[in-house]
Design an enzyme around this catalytic site. Structure first.
Site, PDB file in Angstrom:
ATOM      1  NE  ARG A 168      18.300  -0.803  -0.708  1.00 42.07           N
ATOM      2  CZ  ARG A 168      19.232  -1.749  -0.777  1.00 42.07           C
ATOM      3  NH1 ARG A 168      20.488  -1.428  -0.675  1.00 42.07           N
ATOM      4  NH2 ARG A 168      18.917  -3.021  -0.963  1.00 42.07           N
ATOM      5  CB  THR A 169      12.155   0.063   2.881  1.00 40.89           C
ATOM      6  OG1 THR A 169      12.411   0.122   1.478  1.00 40.89           O
ATOM      7  CG2 THR A 169      10.860   0.802   3.174  1.00 40.89           C
ATOM      8  CE  LYS A 219       2.065 -17.908  18.034  1.00 35.41           C
ATOM      9  NZ  LYS A 219       1.786 -17.236  19.317  1.00 35.41           N
ATOM     10  NE  ARG A 242       9.240  -3.707   1.624  1.00 33.77           N
ATOM     11  CZ  ARG A 242      10.418  -3.390   1.088  1.00 33.77           C
ATOM     12  NH1 ARG A 242      11.411  -4.267   1.122  1.00 33.77           N
ATOM     13  NH2 ARG A 242      10.606  -2.209   0.537  1.00 33.77           N
ATOM     14  CG  HIS A 277       8.111   0.967  -2.216  1.00 26.73           C
ATOM     15  ND1 HIS A 277       8.133   1.643  -1.010  1.00 26.73           N
ATOM     16  CD2 HIS A 277       9.270   0.233  -2.258  1.00 26.73           C
ATOM     17  CE1 HIS A 277       9.250   1.332  -0.368  1.00 26.73           C
ATOM     18  NE2 HIS A 277       9.949   0.482  -1.098  1.00 26.73           N
TER      19      HIS A 277
HETATM   20  C1  NCD Z   1      12.533  -2.179  -3.780  1.00 33.04           C
HETATM   21  C2  NCD Z   1      11.343  -2.905  -3.214  1.00 33.04           C
HETATM   22  O1  NCD Z   1      11.430  -3.532  -2.163  1.00 33.04           O
HETATM   23  O2  NCD Z   1      10.311  -2.805  -3.858  1.00 33.04           O
HETATM   24  N1  NCD Z   1      13.542  -1.917  -2.871  1.00 33.04           N
HETATM   25  C3  NCD Z   1      13.415  -0.838  -2.035  1.00 33.04           C
HETATM   26  O3  NCD Z   1      12.454  -0.676  -1.328  1.00 33.04           O
HETATM   27  N2  NCD Z   1      14.413   0.063  -2.066  1.00 33.04           N
HETATM   28  C4  NCD Z   1      13.000  -2.680  -5.083  1.00 33.04           C
HETATM   29  C5  NCD Z   1      13.330  -4.139  -5.244  1.00 33.04           C
HETATM   30  O4  NCD Z   1      13.194  -4.942  -4.332  1.00 33.04           O
HETATM   31  O5  NCD Z   1      13.765  -4.477  -6.351  1.00 33.04           O
END
Ligand code: NCD
Length: 312
Positions: free
Chosen positions: A61-62, A90, A111, A139
């Site tokens: 999703r993100t 590397k 991320r 997040h």
């Molecule tokens: C979450 C994350 O990656 O922190 N998912 C997201 O970004 N929608 C929650 C999770 O991984 O449980």
């Protein structure tokens, strides 16, 4: 939009960085953009701009919602979809990677499995950096889309009774969400097994702000006392001891029986992915808002990209 709010050039790193005016402005821009997209598939607000997405951890999703958001704004995307496919394999540092991508793109979304990594990227880059999850840290863009969803589902943000359930120790979505929500005088009920409690530092920080926080292991208490349940996944990848994960996995499950036992309508959110903590039978329940929450992610991320690039 309020004249005081200007996110141009800003990094989005932590749930505690926002003033209430900023949150209100972001939600308003998201809502405007959602409306503008009702009659068209895309806008040209970020035409000619380039977003780089750097994902050193899995994401559905993100990453896709940021990329969809950029495309719907008329901009373009370059993407590093895995750590293995990049020079991180590397031994390149996050700072050097960010400095490199800074030469290509107008905005960076990152991320990474380590707490503080997004801040390192932001310090190394001149363009805005948006934290899409730094390990068990923060997040913040998820928190904003969660709040946008709460506003739409419940009709207000002030004085809500909110239960956060599951892995409160390792869940970065809840760490960011409580920070942003604390601007709205909530009452929090933290529901978790003892080993997965919300970090003490976060609880103290909330109490210092005068927020009412209580803790329990009992999910039933959440359904009787709260307006909203924010369910989370037990974060398997953060456990060093797999036998501990085995002990707590499946600790909380929202299923048809749970829904049948409710005495009032409850809004249920989840950042997803779910493993087994919400059964699919619950998806048709009117308060089950987690797939609407997914869709809202695009509008909120459109708002953030437009604002940090100075176009809203
Ligand atoms: C979450 C994350 O990656 O922190 N998912 C997201 O970004 N929608 C929650 C999770 O991984 O449980």
């Amino acid at each position: 939009m309020s004249g005081k709010v200007d996110l141009k050039g800003k990094d989005i790193l932590h749930g505690n960085q926002f003033s209430k005016e900023e949150v209100v402005a972001i939600l308003n821009v998201a809502s405007e953009l959602e409306n503008e997209l009702k009659n068209r598939n895309s806008l040209d607000i970020l035409k000619g701009k380039l977003l780089a997405t750097l994902f050193f951890e899995p994401s559905t999703r993100t990453r896709l919602s940021f990329e969809a958001a950029m495309a719907r704004l008329g901009g373009s995307v370059i993407s590093m979809a895995s750590a293995e496919s990049s020079s991180a394999a590397k031994g390149e540092t996050v700072a050097d990677t960010a400095r490199t991508v800074d030469q290509y793109a107008d905005v960076i979304v990152i991320r990474h499995p380590r707490i503080g990594s997004a801040k390192e990227a932001a310090d190394a880059a001149t363009v805005p950096v948006l934290n899409a999850g730094d390990g068990a840290g923060q997040h913040p863009t998820q928190a904003l889309l969660d709040i946008y969803t709460i506003q739409k589902e419940i009709g207000r943000l002030d004085n809500l009774n909110i239960a956060l359930v599951g892995d409160l120790k390792n869940g970065r979505t809840v760490h960011a969400l409580v920070e942003v929500l604390s601007l709205y005088k909530p009452k929090f009920l933290f529901v978790s097994p003892a080993v997965l409690r919300m970090p003490e530092e976060i609880i103290l920080n909330l109490r210092n702000k005068g927020i009412d926080v209580s803790e329990t292991e009992d999910l039933k208490k959440a359904s009787s006392e709260c307006d909203l349940i924010y369910m989370t996944r037990i974060q398997k990848e953060r456990f060093s001891d797999m036998s501990e994960y085995e002990r707590v996995k499946g600790f909380y499950v929202i299923n048809d029986d749970f829904i049948r036992g409710l005495t009032k309508k409850l809004v249920i959110l989840h950042p997803l992915p779910r493993v087994d903590e919400i059964s699919t039978g619950v998806d048709s329940y009117a308060g089950a808002a987690y797939f609407r929450q997914v869709r809202n992610g695009v509008f909120v991320r459109m708002a953030l990209l437009s604002m940090v690039l100075g176009k809203r």
